[in-house]
Design a protein around this motif. Structure first.
Motif, PDB file in Angstrom:
ATOM      1  N   ARG A   1      40.731 -31.392  -7.596  1.00  0.00           N
ATOM      2  CA  ARG A   1      41.494 -32.635  -7.687  1.00  0.00           C
ATOM      3  C   ARG A   1      41.439 -33.287  -9.060  1.00  0.00           C
ATOM      4  O   ARG A   1      41.573 -34.499  -9.189  1.00  0.00           O
ATOM      5  CB  ARG A   1      41.046 -33.621  -6.607  1.00  0.00           C
ATOM      6  N   PHE A   2      41.233 -32.473 -10.086  1.00  0.00           N
ATOM      7  CA  PHE A   2      41.335 -32.990 -11.443  1.00  0.00           C
ATOM      8  C   PHE A   2      42.803 -33.169 -11.817  1.00  0.00           C
ATOM      9  O   PHE A   2      43.694 -32.565 -11.217  1.00  0.00           O
ATOM     10  CB  PHE A   2      40.649 -32.053 -12.431  1.00  0.00           C
TER      11      PHE A   2
ATOM     12  N   ARG B   1      40.386 -36.228  12.852  1.00  0.00           N
ATOM     13  CA  ARG B   1      41.358 -35.165  13.082  1.00  0.00           C
ATOM     14  C   ARG B   1      40.604 -33.906  13.499  1.00  0.00           C
ATOM     15  O   ARG B   1      39.408 -33.946  13.742  1.00  0.00           O
ATOM     16  CB  ARG B   1      42.199 -34.938  11.818  1.00  0.00           C
ATOM     17  N   GLY B   2      41.300 -32.779  13.550  1.00  0.00           N
ATOM     18  CA  GLY B   2      40.674 -31.579  14.073  1.00  0.00           C
ATOM     19  C   GLY B   2      39.877 -30.767  13.076  1.00  0.00           C
ATOM     20  O   GLY B   2      39.287 -29.744  13.446  1.00  0.00           O
ATOM     21  N   TYR B   3      39.812 -31.204  11.815  1.00  0.00           N
ATOM     22  CA  TYR B   3      39.198 -30.360  10.787  1.00  0.00           C
ATOM     23  C   TYR B   3      37.678 -30.358  10.850  1.00  0.00           C
ATOM     24  O   TYR B   3      37.052 -29.395  10.407  1.00  0.00           O
ATOM     25  CB  TYR B   3      39.690 -30.803   9.406  1.00  0.00           C
ATOM     26  N   GLY B   4      37.071 -31.409  11.370  1.00  0.00           N
ATOM     27  CA  GLY B   4      35.623 -31.388  11.547  1.00  0.00           C
ATOM     28  C   GLY B   4      35.195 -30.359  12.577  1.00  0.00           C
ATOM     29  O   GLY B   4      34.259 -29.574  12.353  1.00  0.00           O
ATOM     30  N   LEU B   5      35.891 -30.327  13.701  1.00  0.00           N
ATOM     31  CA  LEU B   5      35.601 -29.317  14.723  1.00  0.00           C
ATOM     32  C   LEU B   5      35.939 -27.916  14.222  1.00  0.00           C
ATOM     33  O   LEU B   5      35.243 -26.949  14.541  1.00  0.00           O
ATOM     34  CB  LEU B   5      36.399 -29.623  15.997  1.00  0.00           C
ATOM     35  N   MET B   6      37.020 -27.803  13.434  1.00  0.00           N
ATOM     36  CA  MET B   6      37.393 -26.498  12.902  1.00  0.00           C
ATOM     37  C   MET B   6      36.323 -25.974  11.949  1.00  0.00           C
ATOM     38  O   MET B   6      35.985 -24.782  11.964  1.00  0.00           O
ATOM     39  CB  MET B   6      38.742 -26.600  12.192  1.00  0.00           C
TER      40      MET B   6
ATOM     41  N   TYR C   1      49.562 -26.641   4.188  1.00  0.00           N
ATOM     42  CA  TYR C   1      48.718 -27.447   3.320  1.00  0.00           C
ATOM     43  C   TYR C   1      47.366 -26.759   3.159  1.00  0.00           C
ATOM     44  O   TYR C   1      46.939 -25.994   4.040  1.00  0.00           O
ATOM     45  CB  TYR C   1      48.514 -28.845   3.902  1.00  0.00           C
ATOM     46  N   PRO C   2      46.668 -27.004   2.058  1.00  0.00           N
ATOM     47  CA  PRO C   2      45.352 -26.364   1.873  1.00  0.00           C
ATOM     48  C   PRO C   2      44.362 -26.681   2.991  1.00  0.00           C
ATOM     49  O   PRO C   2      43.499 -25.860   3.302  1.00  0.00           O
ATOM     50  CB  PRO C   2      44.876 -26.936   0.533  1.00  0.00           C
ATOM     51  N   ARG C   3      44.485 -27.857   3.588  1.00  0.00           N
ATOM     52  CA  ARG C   3      43.534 -28.212   4.654  1.00  0.00           C
ATOM     53  C   ARG C   3      43.674 -27.307   5.878  1.00  0.00           C
ATOM     54  O   ARG C   3      42.746 -27.221   6.686  1.00  0.00           O
ATOM     55  CB  ARG C   3      43.725 -29.669   5.050  1.00  0.00           C
ATOM     56  N   PHE C   4      44.826 -26.640   6.040  1.00  0.00           N
ATOM     57  CA  PHE C   4      44.989 -25.722   7.162  1.00  0.00           C
ATOM     58  C   PHE C   4      44.040 -24.536   7.065  1.00  0.00           C
ATOM     59  O   PHE C   4      43.754 -23.881   8.078  1.00  0.00           O
ATOM     60  CB  PHE C   4      46.429 -25.213   7.227  1.00  0.00           C
ATOM     61  N   TYR C   5      43.563 -24.232   5.846  1.00  0.00           N
ATOM     62  CA  TYR C   5      42.657 -23.099   5.625  1.00  0.00           C
ATOM     63  C   TYR C   5      41.229 -23.568   5.367  1.00  0.00           C
ATOM     64  O   TYR C   5      40.427 -22.834   4.779  1.00  0.00           O
ATOM     65  CB  TYR C   5      43.138 -22.266   4.441  1.00  0.00           C
ATOM     66  N   LEU C   6      40.898 -24.759   5.811  1.00  0.00           N
ATOM     67  CA  LEU C   6      39.571 -25.297   5.551  1.00  0.00           C
ATOM     68  C   LEU C   6      38.478 -24.452   6.197  1.00  0.00           C
ATOM     69  O   LEU C   6      37.358 -24.362   5.674  1.00  0.00           O
ATOM     70  CB  LEU C   6      39.505 -26.734   6.076  1.00  0.00           C
ATOM     71  N   HIS C   7      38.791 -23.807   7.306  1.00  0.00           N
ATOM     72  CA  HIS C   7      37.777 -23.010   8.000  1.00  0.00           C
ATOM     73  C   HIS C   7      37.357 -21.777   7.209  1.00  0.00           C
ATOM     74  O   HIS C   7      36.257 -21.252   7.404  1.00  0.00           O
ATOM     75  CB  HIS C   7      38.315 -22.582   9.363  1.00  0.00           C
ATOM     76  N   VAL C   8      38.218 -21.310   6.293  1.00  0.00           N
ATOM     77  CA  VAL C   8      37.886 -20.119   5.508  1.00  0.00           C
ATOM     78  C   VAL C   8      36.731 -20.400   4.550  1.00  0.00           C
ATOM     79  O   VAL C   8      36.062 -19.478   4.078  1.00  0.00           O
ATOM     80  CB  VAL C   8      39.144 -19.635   4.749  1.00  0.00           C
TER      81      VAL C   8
ATOM     82  N   THR D   1      32.963 -29.610  -2.374  1.00  0.00           N
ATOM     83  CA  THR D   1      34.408 -29.427  -2.287  1.00  0.00           C
ATOM     84  C   THR D   1      35.048 -30.707  -1.764  1.00  0.00           C
ATOM     85  O   THR D   1      34.793 -31.110  -0.634  1.00  0.00           O
ATOM     86  CB  THR D   1      34.743 -28.253  -1.350  1.00  0.00           C
ATOM     87  N   PRO D   2      35.891 -31.379  -2.555  1.00  0.00           N
ATOM     88  CA  PRO D   2      36.464 -32.651  -2.093  1.00  0.00           C
ATOM     89  C   PRO D   2      37.306 -32.508  -0.823  1.00  0.00           C
ATOM     90  O   PRO D   2      37.297 -33.406   0.027  1.00  0.00           O
ATOM     91  CB  PRO D   2      37.324 -33.103  -3.289  1.00  0.00           C
ATOM     92  N   LEU D   3      38.032 -31.398  -0.699  1.00  0.00           N
ATOM     93  CA  LEU D   3      38.869 -31.206   0.483  1.00  0.00           C
ATOM     94  C   LEU D   3      38.029 -31.178   1.746  1.00  0.00           C
ATOM     95  O   LEU D   3      38.388 -31.797   2.761  1.00  0.00           O
ATOM     96  CB  LEU D   3      39.678 -29.913   0.338  1.00  0.00           C
ATOM     97  N   TRP D   4      36.909 -30.469   1.709  1.00  0.00           N
ATOM     98  CA  TRP D   4      36.045 -30.401   2.888  1.00  0.00           C
ATOM     99  C   TRP D   4      35.435 -31.761   3.193  1.00  0.00           C
ATOM    100  O   TRP D   4      35.450 -32.219   4.347  1.00  0.00           O
ATOM    101  CB  TRP D   4      34.931 -29.372   2.660  1.00  0.00           C
ATOM    102  N   ALA D   5      34.897 -32.428   2.177  1.00  0.00           N
ATOM    103  CA  ALA D   5      34.229 -33.707   2.401  1.00  0.00           C
ATOM    104  C   ALA D   5      35.189 -34.756   2.940  1.00  0.00           C
ATOM    105  O   ALA D   5      34.801 -35.586   3.775  1.00  0.00           O
ATOM    106  CB  ALA D   5      33.595 -34.194   1.093  1.00  0.00           C
TER     107      ALA D   5
END
Length: 396
Positions: A317-318, A196-201, A369-376, A185-189
């Motif tokens: 991301r196509f 930022r806080g998304y790695g910890l999330m 933004y989609p990154r706000f739901y990355l933990h799901v 998943t490109p968003l996760w990678a």
């Protein structure tokens, strides 16, 4: 800093006006922040007093059986393999140059001993990431490695924990498919490679998912590792990002409705999570006044733009017509995966997704933004992997 140069170029009248507006904003924020902090501290003191009397006899039922040596070595190998896979997926993004927001966050985190806790500007300040950057920059200096290493390592460890549990609880195929779905998943990678806080999330979501699965299996005798995992996931996730608060609420609802556990153990687990949430609650209370000001001044969301953002990410991301086509297919597969989940996990999964995804949207946030739901992703990836695994096993 460049901000000082910009301020020097402003006319005297505009500079005085900006200072007056800044002082007025600070004056309007300080009193609610102090009141909220006082109330939160009082609540935390009361919670600790109650827990000292209530939780001790209930946690006496927790099992403390350590794993055998050979089994522990095998799990360490599996865990290390998935962590290495996640690190490889991070490499194209983590090795790039530091972005402007990361630069500002690193400067704030390394300014002094307690600057990482400054959340007066709002919830967009990821306190957990700032704290991890404060520790890493104090150990290794202010550089690209120290800024991004905590997020990269935390998210990689999260993938290792989740896939290691799926490997030994279900099957290697299910675990490997889950890892592949996450790292591709490109968003996760990308987002979990940034300072930022998304790695910890991502780490907290993976750990929380593992703890919920373990609680489902351990019934009336939860292990100490499970309870400590709930503590760490709640504390770290709550400090990583505000949207993770809804994931914590969904997990608490799943635990509260788990009929396999006695009522006293369920209440003990919920108290345990409440205590772990105290630092994050204080941080969010401090940033709440600034967020309320932003919600009054900023325009409402354009849902067409939000839909376009989610379509772009779900479409991997196509560009062109491929993005909406792949996004539609991804959405159908995810809904099918949740609907086809094992019967014992289907209701908890729907509860968790409704609270962590649906409730924030119903609250009409200022930013989305989609990154706000990355933990799901820590919940959806195993569900989709289970669907693909069942279809593959039936076909072969």
């Amino acid at each position: 800093p460049p901000f000082d140069e910009i301020l020097r170029q402003l006319p005297a009248e505009r500079l005085a006006s900006a200072r007056a507006r800044g002082h007025a904003l600070i004056a309007s924020v300080i009193t609610p922040v102090l009141i909220a902090g006082f109330l939160v501290c009082c609540g935390a003191a009361a919670a600790f007093a109650v827990c000292a009397r209530v939780l001790r006899p209930r946690f006496a039922r927790i099992a403390l059986d350590p794993p055998a040596g050979s089994r522990l070595l095998h799990r360490a190998r599996v865990f290390s393999g998935f962590c290495a896979l996640a690190l490889i997926a991070h490499a194209p993004y983590a090795l790039g140059s530091v972005r402007f927001d990361e630069d500002g966050a690193a400067i704030q985190a390394s300014r002094d001993l307690w600057s990482w806790a400054n959340n007066l500007a709002g919830w967009q300040c990821h306190v957990g990431a700032l704290l991890s950057m404060r520790i890493s920059t104090a150990l290794f200096g202010l550089n690209e490695l120290s800024v991004r290493a905590p997020a990269v390592l935390a998210s990689s460890v999260g993938v290792g924990l989740l896939c290691d549990h799926l490997w030994h609880r279900f099957s290697p195929w299910l675990s490997s498919t889950t890892a592949a779905l996450i790292v591709m998943t490109p968003l996760w990678a990308e987002q979990t490679s940034l300072g930022r806080g998304y790695g910890l999330m991502s780490f907290a979501a993976s750990l929380m998912t593992v703890c919920l699965l373990r609680l489902q299996d351990e019934a009336d005798r939860p292990s100490a590792a499970t309870m400590y995992g709930l503590l760490v996931a709640t504390c770290v996730g709550g400090l990583s990002h505000f949207f993770f608060v809804f994931f914590i609420a969904g997990a608490a609802l799943v635990i509260a409705t788990n009929k396999l556990q006695p009522a006293d153990l369920r209440s003990a687990s919920l108290w345990w999570m409440l205590l772990a949430f105290v630092p994050a609650g204080i941080s969010h209370a401090i940033g709440a006044p600034a967020v309320l000001v932003q919600m009054r001044e900023l325009p409402h969301l354009d849902w067409a733009v939000v839909l376009q953002r989610f379509s772009f990410e779900l479409g991997f991301r196509f560009q062109g017509w491929l993005a909406p086509a792949i996004a539609s297919l991804s959405t159908v597969l995810l809904l099918w995966a949740v609907w086809s989940a094992p019967r014992a996990l289907r209701r908890p999964l729907w509860l968790l997704l409704f609270v962590s995804v649906g409730v924030p949207m119903l609250a009409k946030p200022v930013y989305l933004y989609p990154r706000f739901y990355l933990h799901v992703l820590a919940v959806l990836a195993p569900a989709l992997a289970f669907l693909l695994s069942v279809r593959w096993l039936r076909a072969h």
